[in-house]
Enzyme design. Structure first.
Site, short mmCIF file in Angstrom:
data_model
loop_
_atom_site.label_atom_id
_atom_site.label_comp_id
_atom_site.label_asym_id
_atom_site.label_seq_id
_atom_site.Cartn_x
_atom_site.Cartn_y
_atom_site.Cartn_z
N ASP A 38 97.82 -7.70 48.05
CA ASP A 38 99.08 -7.44 48.75
C ASP A 38 100.24 -8.24 48.17
OD1 ASP A 38 98.17 -9.89 49.51
OD2 ASP A 38 98.32 -9.55 51.66
N LYS A 89 99.91 -24.72 56.91
CA LYS A 89 101.35 -24.49 57.09
C LYS A 89 102.00 -25.74 57.67
CE LYS A 89 101.06 -19.64 58.21
NZ LYS A 89 101.00 -18.67 59.28
N ASP A 144 105.49 -11.13 48.63
CA ASP A 144 104.38 -10.92 49.55
C ASP A 144 104.70 -9.63 50.34
OD1 ASP A 144 102.67 -10.93 51.70
OD2 ASP A 144 103.01 -13.03 52.22
P1 GTP Z 1 90.99 -15.78 54.35
O1 GTP Z 1 91.31 -16.68 53.16
O2 GTP Z 1 89.66 -15.13 54.19
O3 GTP Z 1 91.17 -16.43 55.66
O4 GTP Z 1 92.02 -14.63 54.31
P2 GTP Z 1 93.58 -14.67 54.61
O5 GTP Z 1 93.79 -14.04 55.95
O6 GTP Z 1 94.20 -15.98 54.34
O7 GTP Z 1 94.00 -13.72 53.46
P3 GTP Z 1 95.23 -12.80 53.41
O8 GTP Z 1 95.37 -12.09 54.71
O9 GTP Z 1 96.35 -13.57 52.84
O10 GTP Z 1 94.73 -11.76 52.35
C1 GTP Z 1 94.71 -12.04 50.98
C2 GTP Z 1 94.13 -10.84 50.28
O11 GTP Z 1 92.74 -10.79 50.52
C3 GTP Z 1 94.70 -9.51 50.73
O12 GTP Z 1 94.85 -8.69 49.60
C4 GTP Z 1 93.64 -8.96 51.65
O13 GTP Z 1 93.59 -7.54 51.55
C5 GTP Z 1 92.39 -9.57 51.10
N1 GTP Z 1 91.42 -9.86 52.14
C6 GTP Z 1 91.60 -10.67 53.22
N2 GTP Z 1 90.48 -10.70 53.95
C7 GTP Z 1 89.57 -9.91 53.33
C8 GTP Z 1 88.22 -9.52 53.62
O14 GTP Z 1 87.63 -9.90 54.63
N3 GTP Z 1 87.61 -8.68 52.73
C9 GTP Z 1 88.25 -8.21 51.63
N4 GTP Z 1 87.58 -7.40 50.82
N5 GTP Z 1 89.53 -8.54 51.32
C10 GTP Z 1 90.16 -9.38 52.17
#
Ligand code: GTP
Length: 354
Positions: A111, A162, A223
């Site tokens: 993303d 954060k 982002d």
């Molecule tokens: P965590 O580090 O697992 O806590 O995730 P986050 O919530 O900090 O990640 P964020 O939402 O910033 O997502 C970063 C990227 O990782 C994005 O492109 C999401 O689509 C992907 N992503 C986040 N969680 C998952 C997951 O559970 N599975 C997969 N396959 N992709 C994920």
């Protein structure tokens, strides 16, 4: 062969798509699904094999991208039954990698739109001999992000949550969502349970004495957490501010896709995209917005970062900055849509029911 993992799954509001059936990576940006830009940029940097780690509406990726050969890539797809978090998703696809234990494997958050010099990140990783190398970007307001302070040589000192107070803002460097992992580090992530790289893997590696290297690259970085960011990213791709080999046309003030039509007195500026079959007719003024396929715009003024959904018809309207008009709406003379307002799919119609 350089290979990569692209993270396109997860849950939570950040991943909520713009329309119910479209996962974020498939939302068009500059006329093609956003993911196309990431895949094409990786390919241009020499990546040949990419594993998509998915969990959310995963079934839409493979029918569109197939085996990846149209992009010169070998693509594979792995779907988690339950979202495994960023680290868990990386570990979950390890069996698909061909790299040896010391080889570099690229990882991209799905993303983020960025002009990162991907080769430079791999080179940094190899010259410093790091276990993990991270792209860091500097932001003017770091309060919404975890911070990543480094020493003079770029070695990561900590991963900070954060910041809550001004004193906690010890750096303006944040994790930009692109990494190189030594393959053996991927294999050391626990299998079969949710793991967060930022909260678990990276802090754990640091406390075990591993070498995490930051590379600050102050190139374009966005982002795509909100619909407005998507339209901004799309406009920046069209304008050439965000470099991508997948923009289907020449960069400039506007991108008019094949079969779209634009009347000679319509004014399009600021990286506006007009999708296939759309018609921008007389008297339309559109600045840095996205008009999706099949929409018809006449005598209307559309501000920046707005989206007009598929097949929507706008005649004599004013659409504020950041507004999202869902598909299949009909807005006629005098309609004023407030900045950032959302009109759901098929919500407004003047003509008779069909
Ligand atoms: P965590 O580090 O697992 O806590 O995730 P986050 O919530 O900090 O990640 P964020 O939402 O910033 O997502 C970063 C990227 O990782 C994005 O492109 C999401 O689509 C992907 N992503 C986040 N969680 C998952 C997951 O559970 N599975 C997969 N396959 N992709 C994920």
């Amino acid at each position: 062969m350089t290979e990569a993992i692209l993270l396109v799954g997860g849950k939570g509001t950040r991943l909520r798509p713009l329309t119910v059936h479209t996962p974020k990576p498939m939302v068009p940006a500059a006329g093609v699904p956003f993911l196309t830009h990431q895949l094409a940029r990786a390919r241009a940097a020499g990546v040949e094999h990419i594993v998509l780690a998915t969990s959310y509406l995963a079934e839409v990726f493979e029918p569109y991208f197939g085996d990846g050969s149209a992009l010169g890539l070998h693509l594979e797809y792995v779907t988690e039954e339950e979202p495994l978090g960023t680290g868990g998703a990386i570990r979950n696809v390890a069996s698909r990698l061909h790299s040896g234990p010391d080889d570099p494997v690229l990882i991209f958050n799905g993303d983020i739109l960025t002009g990162l010099d991907i080769r430079a990140l791999v080179d940094t990783h190899e010259t410093t001999g790091a276990d993990v190398s991270l792209h860091l970007t500097k932001v003017t307001d770091p309060r919404a992000y975890g911070l990543v302070p480094t020493d003079d040589t770029g070695r990561v000192l900590a991963f900070l949550e954060k910041p809550q107070t001004p004193e906690e803002i010890v750096t303006d460097q944040i994790n930009a969502g692109a990494y190189v992992f030594r393959r053996s580090v991927i294999d050391s992530i626990p299998l079969g349970r949710p793991v967060s790289v930022e909260r678990e893997t990276f802090p754990g590696l640091l406390s075990a004495g591993a070498h995490l290297q930051g590379m600050v690259d102050s190139t374009y970085w966005l982002d795509l957490g909100t619909p407005a960011a998507f339209v901004r990213g799309s406009a920046d791709l069209v304008l050439g501010r965000a470099p991508s080999p997948a923009v289907p046309g020449r960069c400039g003030d506007r991108l008019v896709l094949p079969t779209a039509r634009v009347a000679s007195d319509a004014k399009l500026a600021g990286g506006t995209v007009v999708g296939e079959g759309a018609f921008v007719a007389e008297g339309a003024r559109i600045f840095g917005s996205t008009i999706l396929p099949g929409a018809v715009i006449t005598d209307s003024l559309i501000g920046t970062r707005a989206r007009v959904g598929r097949r929507s018809v706008l005649t004599g309207t004013v659409i504020g900055d950041g507004a999202v008009i869902g598909p299949d709406n009909e807005l006629l003379e005098g309609a004023r849509i407030w900045c950032d307002a959302r009109i759901p799919a098929g919500a407004v119609r003047f003509s008779s029911d069909q």
